[in-house]
Scaffold this motif. Structure first.
Motif, short mmCIF file in Angstrom:
data_model
loop_
_atom_site.label_atom_id
_atom_site.label_comp_id
_atom_site.label_asym_id
_atom_site.label_seq_id
_atom_site.Cartn_x
_atom_site.Cartn_y
_atom_site.Cartn_z
N HIS A 1 0.83 -1.20 0.00
CA HIS A 1 0.00 0.00 0.00
C HIS A 1 0.86 1.26 0.00
CE1 HIS A 1 -4.06 -1.66 1.77
NE2 HIS A 1 -3.68 -2.29 0.67
N ARG B 1 2.59 1.84 -3.20
CA ARG B 1 1.65 1.78 -4.31
C ARG B 1 2.23 0.89 -5.40
NH1 ARG B 1 -0.77 7.92 -4.69
NH2 ARG B 1 -2.03 6.95 -6.33
N SER C 1 -3.34 1.32 -4.72
CA SER C 1 -2.71 0.61 -3.60
C SER C 1 -2.94 -0.88 -3.80
CB SER C 1 -3.28 1.07 -2.25
OG SER C 1 -4.68 0.87 -2.19
N ASN D 1 -3.51 -4.66 -3.63
CA ASN D 1 -4.13 -5.25 -2.44
C ASN D 1 -3.89 -6.75 -2.31
OD1 ASN D 1 -6.57 -6.46 -0.92
ND2 ASN D 1 -6.71 -4.29 -0.42
N ASP E 1 -6.28 -3.56 -7.50
CA ASP E 1 -5.79 -2.22 -7.20
C ASP E 1 -6.91 -1.30 -6.72
OD1 ASP E 1 -3.69 -0.32 -7.05
OD2 ASP E 1 -4.26 0.52 -9.00
N GLY F 1 -5.37 1.91 0.48
CA GLY F 1 -4.14 2.46 1.04
C GLY F 1 -3.96 3.95 0.84
N ILE F 2 -4.75 4.56 -0.04
CA ILE F 2 -4.64 6.01 -0.26
C ILE F 2 -5.81 6.79 0.32
CG2 ILE F 2 -3.13 5.82 -2.26
CD1 ILE F 2 -5.56 6.24 -4.06
N GLY G 1 -1.69 3.24 4.85
CA GLY G 1 -0.85 3.71 3.74
C GLY G 1 -0.60 5.20 3.86
#
Length: 305
Positions: A92, A95, A120, A122, A136, A140-141, A147
């Protein structure tokens, strides 16, 4: 004495898959949120991600102990082994999809789709031709504890196919809201992908299903359709056994689905389940990453190769 395993059977086929004489074993804990378990056959161990803790944990079958495998790992999530036995991991924080070499060094394999950064990555699987498939979504963002805040630079959430030898990255599936867990059927003619867009919503909307796609001889995916609706919770991560059954996470259990989409039954787990993997000396042990802990269930099947 270990108690018999509690299961909720909905189909006679389920009794053929579970060894009820062996209970649900808690192997260890200490995580904040557990994801991405992977059996390492050469090390007789399981590693898994504590994503908010920004570390990788390890359970040794030899010692029975849980230790910190690595810290400050840029919020790793799902992982798998490639055809050479190297660990391929979704990051994450970076990226990116990474690979760990035998000497312990880690290198980024892919982190961009054209000029755009990935969201991010996965979860990840490796096909028989060596290509790396990964999801994706944005988690995470959009979640600072998993992240780094960021933008969706290509404006969507895809399932990608990456060929390490050539560096070619292809958007293989583009019709999902937030793809998450994924796995091939044993013959690789089907690809199962979870859509977990309901996971962070509070309005009751979004998807909580596993979709399935037909895969042709050129690795093109088509005829996408709903395989199973997961209740309660979402199919955050799952794996397929040698018979084609799908073993998936849900909020309160591991649910098991036959290849025809029939839910065979469920194994209650006392913590919210994140992901699962098969492992052990003969591949028949199901390891369950659930919130703070790693659990094990003995089965009468094996993970698909």
């Amino acid at each position: 004495m270990r108690e018999a395993l509690e299961v909720l059977s909905e189909d006679p086929r389920f009794t053929e898959l579970i060894d009820r004489r062996r209970g649900l074993e808690r192997l260890g804990g200490g995580a904040t949120w557990s994801e991405g378990p992977l059996w390492l056959p050469g090390e007789n161990a399981v590693i898994w991600s504590d994503i908010p803790g920004n570390r990788i944990l390890r359970w040794s079958a030899t010692t029975g102990e849980v230790t910190v495998d690595r810290a400050d790992v840029e919020f790793t999530n799902g992982r798998t082994l490639d055809r050479q036995g190297r660990v391929v991991t979704c990051s994450h924080g970076r990226r990116a999809v990474e690979r760990t070499e035998p000497d312990g060094t880690t290198a980024v394999l892919v982190d961009r789709f054209g000029a755009a950064r990935l969201n991010s990555p996965n979860d990840v699987v490796v096909a028989s031709d060596g290509a790396i498939w990964f999801t994706d979504p944005p988690y995470g963002i959009i979640q600072p504890h998993e992240g780094h805040p960021g933008e969706r630079e290509y404006g969507a959430h895809y399932v990608f196919r990456f060929v390490p030898d050539s560096g070619e990255l292809t958007a293989a599936i583009v019709d999902m809201e937030e793809p998450n867990g994924l796995a091939f059927s044993p013959d690789e003619r089907r690809l199962y992908v979870a859509d977990t867009s309901s996971a962070l919503r509070t309005d009751g909307g979004g998807q909580h299903c596993i979709r399935v796609y037909d895969v042709d001889s050129d690795w093109n995916c088509g005829n996408g359709r709903v395989f199973a609706e997961i209740e309660p919770g979402v199919a955050d991560g799952f794996r397929v056994d040698e018979h084609g059954n799908v073993w998936t996470s849900s909020a309160d259990s591991v649910q098991v689905y036959a290849p025809d989409g029939t839910r065979l039954g469920k194994i209650p787990v006392p913590e919210k389940v994140g992901n699962v993997c098969f492992g052990g000396p003969d591949g028949s042990e199901l390891f369950i990453a659930a919130t703070t802990s790693l659990y094990r269930v003995r089965t009468r099947t094996r993970g698909a190769v």
